[in-house]
Design an enzyme around this catalytic site. Structure first.
Site, short mmCIF file in Angstrom:
data_model
loop_
_atom_site.label_atom_id
_atom_site.label_comp_id
_atom_site.label_asym_id
_atom_site.label_seq_id
_atom_site.Cartn_x
_atom_site.Cartn_y
_atom_site.Cartn_z
N GLY A 201 0.70 -1.16 0.03
CA GLY A 201 -0.08 -0.05 -0.03
C GLY A 201 0.82 1.25 -0.06
N LEU A 227 -4.09 -5.28 -4.74
CA LEU A 227 -3.03 -4.15 -4.84
C LEU A 227 -1.84 -4.94 -4.19
CD1 LEU A 227 -2.21 -1.31 -5.26
CD2 LEU A 227 -3.06 -0.77 -2.68
N ASP A 228 -0.68 -4.60 -4.94
CA ASP A 228 0.55 -5.21 -4.47
C ASP A 228 0.87 -6.61 -4.07
OD1 ASP A 228 1.29 -2.54 -4.89
OD2 ASP A 228 1.23 -2.11 -2.61
N GLU A 229 -0.29 -7.52 -4.68
CA GLU A 229 -0.06 -8.99 -4.41
C GLU A 229 0.03 -9.76 -5.65
OE1 GLU A 229 -0.59 -10.25 -1.51
OE2 GLU A 229 -1.78 -9.20 -0.18
#
Lengths: 284, 284, 284, 284
Positions: A201, A227-229
């Site tokens: 994040g 997100l960001d995964e």
């Protein structure tokens, strides 16, 4: 110019390498590099990347591909031929911080990133001069949360006009919608400014400072709707200490970000990255 | 034997270094090493660690300490004198995996970790032979969630009998209760098998594997009541790739864990680590 | 702007820190950072670097310096006051490869290298455009072994006109004569493309390839009359493997060179590097 | 137990991989891992390492080897079958410093180094207890320059009695004669305590200290008759600074040495290292 890469994914079983390499030999191809990985020799998935040189490849392409379909069917393969001569049409997205963009352009000018940079898209005007000095079309599209859908419509239109195959988010600080991402599955590479999964994040350097970590990092990954995964391609870290305030963390971080992103992009362009589940196989 | 360390924490203002160094000089001390850090020269907290040699220190100790109280009061200092000749009484806790314990014992035998290992406490018998071969008392105390309080009562009794000043959790796989931790604030050093704050909690290698990270790490930190959230002393990482299954991650991780823990312990024993808030200053 | 650094070198003895810090306090200075090193507390040389803030420094400068002379004499010090507001006049020398020059300019534009780049001197025209786009005077002076003396006369004239205090050899591929070097002792920083003392001299990547090393590196050092033998400021390495031909080694090496040189220059500009004998103390 | 590795070296030409993989498939083998390298696809040498599982391997061994001879002849191959079940008989040589020996034994006990440690030979008695506690025959053979030939005669006799296939010099501080080395070509692995080719020969830490390097390292290599000039298998480095005296360099160095040597030995035992000229290919 007569070089290609064959990427295969199929259930593991004896005979795959023999079949593929005999096939290529029969077309006069010489295997330059071959990397393979089996998740589990018994019942697992098998992956192989072969880079080969084949005299007269352009003329033989169609025949090779149509003939190979039989092997593909026999072993239940998902496969793809990628031709070194066909550079991937690429769009680079950037916001205010130019260090990642600069690094990519610099490596590209040196011949170390073999891609066709079709356009640069930014929500700031700052990188226009740099882009245009290299003859790359630059699109300024202001963006913020409220107008996300309109912004993405404009972006998608440009991307389609340029037949974009790869999008690099070189510190582009806007979140993409699932709709946008769905147009480019496994084709959007992001650089996140932390060693994921730490500090997912916003404001990772501020949070790294608050936590008092002794290492900071950066992560390049494919973008998914989480997100960001998305699947991680490459990561890097550097040491920091108690004297390093947020500003210093950001400076040190910039060097990590630019080199991690450049490596991830290079591997992607060389077809060395295979996504499996939410992970990557990198045949470097 | 005539060496000591003076650790000071106080509001920053001009004149601190002058006052302290003049004081030490007047006692014939020579400053061997001096490290300082100011969170903010205007209104921030100032930290200094001075290591000095002072002929006849044992005899002067009492006078030095009582005289220094005046300076301490003038600058509103929290401070501490620590004498190199007085080794910290240490207890090492270990469960089944012996690699961290072995590393600590090995460095201790080499004279690289100056501590007094008073006892080794374990919920397994495995390390008894190693401990006893070095003449270190070994206490076998079986443990599990259900009997946590009784277990900790036994442990605390042993720790008190040995006047323990430092507890090292060398891969001790039981969670400590707030009651236990409250007896040893900033005196319990743990090694967690991930680069925190990634993979807080159990089974970090399994989760690192599932996430497909390209770096794995270890973190040594002081234990507080927030699991894996205490002040970080040291971290380390190593590269891994898609071929490394959980077993390989654990093997690679062991090497990181043992060296990260050994560095953190060494710095603590040399009084180089100062906790401020939930972070550490490490004057290495 | 009211910040300065005091660098001291003198025989070690008790009382130095007390005297210096009391002196600074009397002028209302606050010590922001202090680093010291003693080669040997008994009879060795003592080094200290103090960075301090002093309101009204510009006006007090002359008095501070003249008063400090007494302390300097008492402790037999070599010392120097350096004022943060006075940027070092710097010349960058470059040959064909621009990566180190680019990195320096980039960090300088970001405000991370506080220097006054007075000119860029090259034996190729390649970097003219880059230099002039930033408003930096560019001097093209073709060079080769045969005309070394004439070339250096021209260079020295330019350097004197610009009152140069620091010369950075950013991959300048000509050897400097003892006469040239004698004009700028400890003021010329070079980047050598190997981890010295391995591969002293020409063509280090070719020789690294031939030797089959598994790590390549770069070294930044002060230039003396012994080729590649001057005091080392900083070194870095990266892993390579059997697949990396000389071309790849050079590419990987460029990234090491630029970051190692940038770090060395930054430390020099912050007066963190002290040369002692043929070695450096780096108070980083 | 049904696993083997096939190592091949031959002039590069199309068809090698096809021929070999078809051959193995016909015996029911499944290729688990395959790594290849070509020095030059046109006229260069080609190297391949295949690890395969083959049910009933023990019974088929003889037939596989005799049948493969035809392929070997056709492609002008040098090749070797190595069976995972057949552990290499290994002798470890050590002098006074035990850290490398300890590391090897520790990894061997953990099952991470698959070898048959037949004996430990030392010119000191120090490691006897450790060796014998693990049931490994220990031979104390005092050594010095003057009696080198007699010493080596005794050693060779022991090595022959044990049918030794691999000798590990785990900080054995005696130089071996060409005669000794000629008995074990590419079968002696040494750890040198510097990042070769820097600091060839004696007392590398003392010389690293004198030179003022900022990185120290260690190198594991095969022993040839040129001192410290044999093919490099693996290298590692760590940062040091001006505070690190020779004693600290040695301590830091020990950690590098033990891990570099352990990696090199592991790769050798897994038949991942191929010597070509004075270099190694490491299929890690």
């Amino acid at each position: 110019l007569d070089r290609a890469r064959l990427l295969i994914k199929c259930p593991d079983q004896p005979g795959i390498v023999a079949a593929v390499s005999t096939f290529l030999q029969n077309f006069g191809a010489n295997i330059l590099e071959s990397s393979q990985y089996s998740e589990d020799p018994v019942g697992g998935t098998f992956f192989i990347r072969m880079e080969f040189a084949c005299p007269g490849l352009t003329d033989k392409k169609a025949e090779i591909e149509s003939e190979f379909a039989k092997i593909g069917a026999r072993f239940n393969m998902k496969y793809e031929f990628r031709y070194v001569s066909s550079l991937k049409k690429t769009a680079i997205f950037v916001s205010k911080e130019p260090h990642c963009l600069r690094e990519l352009l610099w490596e590209w000018q040196n011949g170390d990133l073999m891609m066709d940079i079709s356009c640069i898209i930014s929500n700031y005007e700052d990188s226009r001069e740099l882009a245009e000095s290299l003859g790359i079309p630059f699109y300024y599209i202001p963006a913020n949360k409220e107008i996300r859908n309109e912004v993405e419509q404009k972006q998608l239109k440009i991307l389609e006009e340029h037949n974009i195959e790869l999008i690099i988010l070189a510190r582009y600080m806007q979140i993409l919608t699932p709709n946008f991402v769905s147009h480019y599955p496994k084709q959007i590479i992001n650089i996140h400014h932390s060693f994921l999964p730490a500090f997912i994040g916003a404001r990772p350097y501020e949070r790294a400072f608050a936590r008092g970590v002794k290492l900071i990092g950066a992560t390049s990954h494919y973008v998914t709707n989480d997100l960001d995964e998305g699947p991680i391609i490459e990561q890097g870290v550097e040491r920091v200490n108690h004297r390093d305030q947020v500003q210093e963390l950001k400076k040190i971080g910039k060097n990590i970000e630019r080199s991690v992103l450049a490596r991830a992009v290079k591997w992607h362009l060389q077809d060395r990255v295979i996504v499996t589940g939410n992970k990557t196989i990198v045949f470097d």
